[in-house]
Structure formats: structure tokens, C-alpha cells
Motif scaffolding. Structure first.
Motif, PDB file in Angstrom:
ATOM      1  N   UNK A  68       0.796  -1.237   0.000  1.00  0.00           N
ATOM      2  CA  UNK A  68       0.000   0.000   0.000  1.00  0.00           C
ATOM      3  C   UNK A  68       0.829   1.288   0.000  1.00  0.00           C
ATOM      4  N   UNK A  69       2.122   1.189   0.358  1.00  0.00           N
ATOM      5  CA  UNK A  69       2.971   2.386   0.379  1.00  0.00           C
ATOM      6  C   UNK A  69       3.871   2.507  -0.841  1.00  0.00           C
ATOM      7  N   UNK A  70       3.769   1.580  -1.772  1.00  0.00           N
ATOM      8  CA  UNK A  70       4.652   1.576  -2.949  1.00  0.00           C
ATOM      9  C   UNK A  70       4.359   2.782  -3.838  1.00  0.00           C
ATOM     10  N   UNK A  71       5.359   3.220  -4.599  1.00  0.00           N
ATOM     11  CA  UNK A  71       5.158   4.385  -5.464  1.00  0.00           C
ATOM     12  C   UNK A  71       4.361   4.046  -6.721  1.00  0.00           C
ATOM     13  N   UNK A  72       4.351   2.777  -7.127  1.00  0.00           N
ATOM     14  CA  UNK A  72       3.625   2.347  -8.319  1.00  0.00           C
ATOM     15  C   UNK A  72       2.139   2.130  -7.975  1.00  0.00           C
ATOM     16  N   UNK A 105       0.039  -0.529  -5.432  1.00  0.00           N
ATOM     17  CA  UNK A 105      -0.840  -0.044  -4.349  1.00  0.00           C
ATOM     18  C   UNK A 105      -2.234  -0.619  -4.514  1.00  0.00           C
ATOM     19  N   UNK A 106      -2.711  -0.701  -5.768  1.00  0.00           N
ATOM     20  CA  UNK A 106      -4.011  -1.309  -6.067  1.00  0.00           C
ATOM     21  C   UNK A 106      -4.038  -2.753  -5.551  1.00  0.00           C
ATOM     22  N   UNK A 107      -3.010  -3.500  -5.862  1.00  0.00           N
ATOM     23  CA  UNK A 107      -2.907  -4.872  -5.356  1.00  0.00           C
ATOM     24  C   UNK A 107      -2.804  -4.910  -3.845  1.00  0.00           C
ATOM     25  N   UNK A 108      -2.168  -3.908  -3.279  1.00  0.00           N
ATOM     26  CA  UNK A 108      -2.056  -3.820  -1.823  1.00  0.00           C
ATOM     27  C   UNK A 108      -3.397  -3.691  -1.130  1.00  0.00           C
ATOM     28  N   UNK A 109      -4.335  -3.016  -1.779  1.00  0.00           N
ATOM     29  CA  UNK A 109      -5.676  -2.887  -1.199  1.00  0.00           C
ATOM     30  C   UNK A 109      -6.351  -4.255  -1.117  1.00  0.00           C
ATOM     31  N   UNK A 110      -6.204  -5.046  -2.183  1.00  0.00           N
ATOM     32  CA  UNK A 110      -6.800  -6.382  -2.171  1.00  0.00           C
ATOM     33  C   UNK A 110      -6.040  -7.336  -1.249  1.00  0.00           C
ATOM     34  N   UNK A 111      -4.769  -7.064  -1.020  1.00  0.00           N
ATOM     35  CA  UNK A 111      -4.015  -7.843  -0.041  1.00  0.00           C
ATOM     36  C   UNK A 111      -4.573  -7.613   1.349  1.00  0.00           C
ATOM     37  N   UNK A 112      -4.853  -6.357   1.666  1.00  0.00           N
ATOM     38  CA  UNK A 112      -5.480  -6.038   2.954  1.00  0.00           C
ATOM     39  C   UNK A 112      -6.851  -6.692   3.044  1.00  0.00           C
ATOM     40  N   UNK A 113      -7.622  -6.623   1.949  1.00  0.00           N
ATOM     41  CA  UNK A 113      -8.972  -7.192   1.950  1.00  0.00           C
ATOM     42  C   UNK A 113      -8.946  -8.693   2.205  1.00  0.00           C
ATOM     43  N   UNK A 165     -12.056   1.466  -1.342  1.00  0.00           N
ATOM     44  CA  UNK A 165     -13.454   1.512  -0.892  1.00  0.00           C
ATOM     45  C   UNK A 165     -14.116   0.160  -1.119  1.00  0.00           C
ATOM     46  N   UNK A 166     -13.865  -0.462  -2.251  1.00  0.00           N
ATOM     47  CA  UNK A 166     -14.441  -1.776  -2.539  1.00  0.00           C
ATOM     48  C   UNK A 166     -14.003  -2.806  -1.496  1.00  0.00           C
ATOM     49  N   UNK A 167     -12.760  -2.735  -1.090  1.00  0.00           N
ATOM     50  CA  UNK A 167     -12.219  -3.705  -0.140  1.00  0.00           C
ATOM     51  C   UNK A 167     -12.833  -3.586   1.247  1.00  0.00           C
ATOM     52  N   UNK A 168     -13.411  -2.455   1.557  1.00  0.00           N
ATOM     53  CA  UNK A 168     -14.127  -2.321   2.834  1.00  0.00           C
ATOM     54  C   UNK A 168     -15.254  -3.347   2.896  1.00  0.00           C
ATOM     55  N   UNK A 169     -15.880  -3.631   1.764  1.00  0.00           N
ATOM     56  CA  UNK A 169     -16.932  -4.640   1.715  1.00  0.00           C
ATOM     57  C   UNK A 169     -16.439  -6.022   2.106  1.00  0.00           C
ATOM     58  N   UNK A 170     -15.230  -6.369   1.686  1.00  0.00           N
ATOM     59  CA  UNK A 170     -14.662  -7.666   2.068  1.00  0.00           C
ATOM     60  C   UNK A 170     -14.398  -7.738   3.571  1.00  0.00           C
ATOM     61  N   UNK A 171     -13.864  -6.659   4.115  1.00  0.00           N
ATOM     62  CA  UNK A 171     -13.548  -6.642   5.546  1.00  0.00           C
ATOM     63  C   UNK A 171     -14.829  -6.729   6.376  1.00  0.00           C
ATOM     64  N   UNK A 172     -15.890  -6.108   5.907  1.00  0.00           N
ATOM     65  CA  UNK A 172     -17.151  -6.097   6.656  1.00  0.00           C
ATOM     66  C   UNK A 172     -18.130  -7.178   6.211  1.00  0.00           C
ATOM     67  N   UNK A 173     -17.669  -8.181   5.494  1.00  0.00           N
ATOM     68  CA  UNK A 173     -18.589  -9.195   4.973  1.00  0.00           C
ATOM     69  C   UNK A 173     -19.262 -10.015   6.068  1.00  0.00           C
ATOM     70  N   UNK A 174     -18.677 -10.084   7.253  1.00  0.00           N
ATOM     71  CA  UNK A 174     -19.319 -10.823   8.340  1.00  0.00           C
ATOM     72  C   UNK A 174     -20.354  -9.987   9.081  1.00  0.00           C
ATOM     73  N   UNK A 175     -20.334  -8.675   8.882  1.00  0.00           N
ATOM     74  CA  UNK A 175     -21.331  -7.793   9.513  1.00  0.00           C
ATOM     75  C   UNK A 175     -21.792  -6.752   8.488  1.00  0.00           C
ATOM     76  N   UNK A 176     -22.589  -7.178   7.504  1.00  0.00           N
ATOM     77  CA  UNK A 176     -22.975  -6.285   6.407  1.00  0.00           C
ATOM     78  C   UNK A 176     -23.830  -5.092   6.833  1.00  0.00           C
ATOM     79  N   UNK A 177     -24.445  -5.162   7.994  1.00  0.00           N
ATOM     80  CA  UNK A 177     -25.257  -4.031   8.443  1.00  0.00           C
ATOM     81  C   UNK A 177     -24.404  -2.803   8.778  1.00  0.00           C
ATOM     82  N   UNK A 178     -23.114  -2.997   8.997  1.00  0.00           N
ATOM     83  CA  UNK A 178     -22.225  -1.873   9.294  1.00  0.00           C
ATOM     84  C   UNK A 178     -21.707  -1.181   8.035  1.00  0.00           C
ATOM     85  N   UNK A 179     -21.728  -1.864   6.915  1.00  0.00           N
ATOM     86  CA  UNK A 179     -21.134  -1.330   5.693  1.00  0.00           C
ATOM     87  C   UNK A 179     -21.764  -0.010   5.232  1.00  0.00           C
TER      88      UNK A 179
END
Length: 97
Positions: free
Chosen positions: A6-10, A14-22, A54-68
Motif C-alpha cells: 500500500x505504500x509503494x510508489x507504483x 498499491x491497487x494490489x495492496x488494497x486487495x491484499x489487505x482485503x 473503498x471496494x475492499x471495505x466490503x470484504x472486511x465487513x462481509x461478516x457484519x454487512x449491516x455496518x457497511x
């Protein structure tokens, strides 16, 4: 890896880093992951990276979709169409489980 990409200059890495976090925090509802994704969603210079964050927030909150909707509601009103698209996808992904 979740710290370096997520901190890379490319923006493609960074795009891939977001999905890595997700995938690392999928279904956990981790506040740390959501905070990192929200920071990127409002501060990155690349629209693609912002949309992915922003899309990856959905993956992180997939167990509690009411918070999304509460988390992405302000992003859904953004002037940036990439961020609005990401917030719609986050809601769909979180609800799909």
C-alpha cells in the motif's frame, strides 16, 4: 506484504495492496484494516487505488454487512465517480457475504 504494497510508489502495486489487505482481513471487521482503507480512499492520487480501497471495505465487513452502509455512506456522496462506484460495490460484497 500488507505494509509494503500500500505504500509503494507504483499505483498498480498499491491497487494490489488494497486487495491484499482485503484478503488478509476478510470477514474480520477489523478497525485497523478499515482505518487504513479509508485513509487510502480519501488520500491516494490514483482513482483506481481509491476505488479498490473503498471496494475492499466490503470484504472486511462481509461478516457484519449491516455496518457497511454506515462506513461508506459519506464516500457514496463523493464527487469522485470512482469512489462512488467503490462504495456501491462494497455494499454489494458485504451483503453477498
Amino acid at each position: 506484504l500488507t505494509e509494503q504494497l500500500p505504500r509503494h510508489k507504483d499505483p498498480i502495486l498499491r491497487y494490489g495492496g488494497m486487495y491484499t489487505i482485503a484478503t488478509a482481513y476478510a470477514g474480520t471487521g477489523s478497525n485497523k484494516a478499515i482505518r487504513r482503507l479509508l485513509h487510502v480512499a480519501v488520500s491516494d492520487v490514483s482513482n483506481d487505488v481509491r476505488r479498490a480501497a473503498v471496494t475492499c471495505i466490503g470484504f472486511v465487513l462481509s461478516s457484519s454487512p449491516e455496518q457497511c452502509p454506515r462506513v461508506v455512506s459519506l464516500l457514496a456522496e463523493s464527487y469522485n465517480p470512482h469512489v462512488r462506484y467503490g462504495s456501491a460495490m462494497a455494499g454489494g460484497i458485504a451483503c453477498a457475504g
